[in-house]
Design a protein around this motif. Structure first.
Motif, PDB file in Angstrom:
ATOM      1  N   PHE A 123      10.872   7.218   6.574  1.00  0.00           N
ATOM      2  CA  PHE A 123       9.965   8.582   7.381  1.00  0.00           C
ATOM      3  C   PHE A 123      10.067   9.609   5.985  1.00  0.00           C
ATOM      4  CE2 PHE A 123      10.553  11.560   9.864  1.00  0.00           C
ATOM      5  CZ  PHE A 123       9.414  12.122  10.315  1.00  0.00           C
ATOM      6  N   ALA A 124      10.708   9.869   5.334  1.00  0.00           N
ATOM      7  CA  ALA A 124      11.040  10.713   4.863  1.00  0.00           C
ATOM      8  C   ALA A 124      10.009  10.947   3.550  1.00  0.00           C
ATOM      9  CB  ALA A 124      12.091  10.997   3.655  1.00  0.00           C
ATOM     10  N   HIS A 125       9.583   9.459   2.835  1.00  0.00           N
ATOM     11  CA  HIS A 125       8.558   9.303   2.538  1.00  0.00           C
ATOM     12  C   HIS A 125       6.527   9.055   2.877  1.00  0.00           C
ATOM     13  CE1 HIS A 125       5.204   6.999   0.403  1.00  0.00           C
ATOM     14  NE2 HIS A 125       5.247   7.413  -0.767  1.00  0.00           N
ATOM     15  N   GLU A 126       6.946   9.030   4.069  1.00  0.00           N
ATOM     16  CA  GLU A 126       5.227   9.395   4.779  1.00  0.00           C
ATOM     17  C   GLU A 126       5.309  10.206   5.007  1.00  0.00           C
ATOM     18  OE1 GLU A 126       5.955   6.419   7.817  1.00  0.00           O
ATOM     19  OE2 GLU A 126       5.789   4.627   6.543  1.00  0.00           O
ATOM     20  N   SER A 127       6.426  12.008   5.227  1.00  0.00           N
ATOM     21  CA  SER A 127       5.941  13.375   5.822  1.00  0.00           C
ATOM     22  C   SER A 127       5.877  14.044   4.861  1.00  0.00           C
ATOM     23  CB  SER A 127       7.447  13.228   6.541  1.00  0.00           C
ATOM     24  OG  SER A 127       8.586  13.738   5.677  1.00  0.00           O
ATOM     25  N   MET A 128       5.607  13.331   3.277  1.00  0.00           N
ATOM     26  CA  MET A 128       5.923  14.664   1.882  1.00  0.00           C
ATOM     27  C   MET A 128       3.835  15.000   2.350  1.00  0.00           C
ATOM     28  SD  MET A 128       6.731  12.236  -1.106  1.00  0.00           S
ATOM     29  CE  MET A 128       6.684  13.511  -2.175  1.00  0.00           C
ATOM     30  N   PRO A 129       4.217  16.052   1.468  1.00  0.00           N
ATOM     31  CA  PRO A 129       2.835  16.515   2.222  1.00  0.00           C
ATOM     32  C   PRO A 129       1.675  15.531   0.569  1.00  0.00           C
ATOM     33  CG  PRO A 129       4.222  18.047   0.643  1.00  0.00           C
ATOM     34  CD  PRO A 129       4.755  17.161   0.913  1.00  0.00           C
ATOM     35  N   ASP A 130       0.734  14.834   1.630  1.00  0.00           N
ATOM     36  CA  ASP A 130      -0.293  14.373   1.196  1.00  0.00           C
ATOM     37  C   ASP A 130      -0.648  14.224  -0.489  1.00  0.00           C
ATOM     38  OD1 ASP A 130      -1.214  12.857   3.407  1.00  0.00           O
ATOM     39  OD2 ASP A 130      -2.396  13.759   3.209  1.00  0.00           O
ATOM     40  N   SER A 131      -0.726  15.509  -1.559  1.00  0.00           N
ATOM     41  CA  SER A 131      -1.433  15.854  -2.004  1.00  0.00           C
ATOM     42  C   SER A 131       0.192  15.552  -3.419  1.00  0.00           C
ATOM     43  CB  SER A 131      -1.464  17.296  -3.278  1.00  0.00           C
ATOM     44  OG  SER A 131      -0.064  17.922  -2.885  1.00  0.00           O
ATOM     45  N   LEU A 132       1.587  15.182  -2.901  1.00  0.00           N
ATOM     46  CA  LEU A 132       2.577  15.193  -4.279  1.00  0.00           C
ATOM     47  C   LEU A 132       3.020  13.395  -3.466  1.00  0.00           C
ATOM     48  CD1 LEU A 132       4.768  18.571  -3.307  1.00  0.00           C
ATOM     49  CD2 LEU A 132       3.102  17.487  -5.182  1.00  0.00           C
ATOM     50  N   ARG A 133       2.890  12.764  -2.463  1.00  0.00           N
ATOM     51  CA  ARG A 133       2.824  11.678  -2.329  1.00  0.00           C
ATOM     52  C   ARG A 133       2.238  10.555  -3.114  1.00  0.00           C
ATOM     53  NH1 ARG A 133       0.891  10.508   2.041  1.00  0.00           N
ATOM     54  NH2 ARG A 133       1.756  11.589   3.920  1.00  0.00           N
ATOM     55  N   PRO A 134       3.465   9.780  -3.701  1.00  0.00           N
ATOM     56  CA  PRO A 134       2.569   8.532  -4.315  1.00  0.00           C
ATOM     57  C   PRO A 134       2.520   7.234  -4.182  1.00  0.00           C
ATOM     58  CG  PRO A 134       5.463   9.116  -4.791  1.00  0.00           C
ATOM     59  CD  PRO A 134       4.669   9.884  -3.655  1.00  0.00           C
ATOM     60  N   GLU A 135       1.737   6.372  -4.445  1.00  0.00           N
ATOM     61  CA  GLU A 135       1.057   5.728  -3.850  1.00  0.00           C
ATOM     62  C   GLU A 135       2.285   4.518  -3.783  1.00  0.00           C
ATOM     63  OE1 GLU A 135      -1.739   4.640  -2.516  1.00  0.00           O
ATOM     64  OE2 GLU A 135      -2.454   7.060  -2.366  1.00  0.00           O
ATOM     65  N   ARG A 136       2.601   3.278  -3.057  1.00  0.00           N
ATOM     66  CA  ARG A 136       3.110   1.962  -2.995  1.00  0.00           C
ATOM     67  C   ARG A 136       2.483   0.889  -3.502  1.00  0.00           C
ATOM     68  NH1 ARG A 136       6.284   2.642   2.792  1.00  0.00           N
ATOM     69  NH2 ARG A 136       6.767   1.186   1.948  1.00  0.00           N
ATOM     70  N   GLY A 137       3.492   0.527  -3.864  1.00  0.00           N
ATOM     71  CA  GLY A 137       3.092  -0.712  -4.465  1.00  0.00           C
ATOM     72  C   GLY A 137       3.313  -1.812  -3.419  1.00  0.00           C
ATOM     73  N   ASP A 138       3.811  -2.736  -4.669  1.00  0.00           N
ATOM     74  CA  ASP A 138       4.156  -4.297  -3.406  1.00  0.00           C
ATOM     75  C   ASP A 138       4.623  -4.327  -3.217  1.00  0.00           C
ATOM     76  OD1 ASP A 138       1.233  -5.689  -3.098  1.00  0.00           O
ATOM     77  OD2 ASP A 138       1.772  -6.143  -5.554  1.00  0.00           O
ATOM     78  N   ASP A 139       5.233  -4.004  -1.580  1.00  0.00           N
ATOM     79  CA  ASP A 139       6.700  -3.677  -0.914  1.00  0.00           C
ATOM     80  C   ASP A 139       7.339  -4.619  -0.194  1.00  0.00           C
ATOM     81  OD1 ASP A 139       6.381  -1.004  -2.396  1.00  0.00           O
ATOM     82  OD2 ASP A 139       5.955   0.112  -0.821  1.00  0.00           O
ATOM     83  N   THR A 140       8.478  -4.921   0.232  1.00  0.00           N
ATOM     84  CA  THR A 140       9.416  -5.503   1.003  1.00  0.00           C
ATOM     85  C   THR A 140       9.574  -5.338   2.063  1.00  0.00           C
ATOM     86  OG1 THR A 140      11.242  -5.642   0.272  1.00  0.00           O
ATOM     87  CG2 THR A 140      10.044  -7.040  -0.188  1.00  0.00           C
ATOM     88  N   LYS A 141      10.607  -5.193   2.814  1.00  0.00           N
ATOM     89  CA  LYS A 141      10.824  -4.845   4.239  1.00  0.00           C
ATOM     90  C   LYS A 141      11.985  -3.846   3.765  1.00  0.00           C
ATOM     91  CE  LYS A 141      12.793  -6.079   8.525  1.00  0.00           C
ATOM     92  NZ  LYS A 141      13.510  -6.886   9.612  1.00  0.00           N
TER      93      LYS A 141
END
Length: 148
Positions: free
Chosen positions: A108-126
């Motif tokens: 939730f914290a990652h998803e709520s970051m400002p779009d301009s600062l949020r890093p892209e996620r890779g191949d993640d697991t649960k």
């Protein structure tokens, strides 16, 4: 030019980032920023030297409930993982049933970051999140092995 310097100074400050870039869900189910309470201020004061010196954090807090300790550390570790390249961060859960709860706060914290600062996620697991452009990852598990 002065405003750019001020913005960069804020982005260089992990405490400003933790209290301004991420959102949490409070005890009363409100979506809000994490504003440090007295317990979190004390915790941060105890680890400030390690953070500034770039040393790994190694602090144990014995059975503390409802003081925001878990949320504080989850956001601290997420922030360090995002803003420091080549970092692998493991958050240890005490019970399998707590894996989802702890990782949910991180997600939730990652998803709520400002779009301009949020890093892209890779191949993640649960229970793992990676940031390929930073070569960093954060995960929650019951044990830690084979990880530097």
């Amino acid at each position: 030019m002065g405003s750019i310097v001020k913005v960069q100074a804020r982005l260089d400050d992990p405490i400003w980032r933790i209290q301004n870039l991420y959102l949490i869900i409070s005890k009363d189910a409100a979506v809000c920023r994490l504003l440090f309470n007295r317990i979190q201020d004390i915790l941060y004061a105890k680890i400030l030297d390690d953070l500034l010196a770039g040393r790994p954090l190694d602090l144990s807090v014995l059975k503390f409930r409802q003081g925001g300790v878990s949320t504080f550390f989850l956001l601290l570790h997420l922030d360090r993982t995002i803003f420091n390249p080549n970092l692998s961060t493991c958050v240890l859960a005490d019970l399998r049933t707590n894996l989802e709860k702890l990782f949910g706060i991180i997600r939730f914290a990652h998803e709520s970051m400002p779009d301009s600062l949020r890093p892209e996620r890779g191949d993640d697991t649960k229970y793992a999140m990676s940031f390929p452009d930073r070569r960093s990852r954060i995960f929650v598990d019951l044990e830690l092995k084979s990880t530097t």
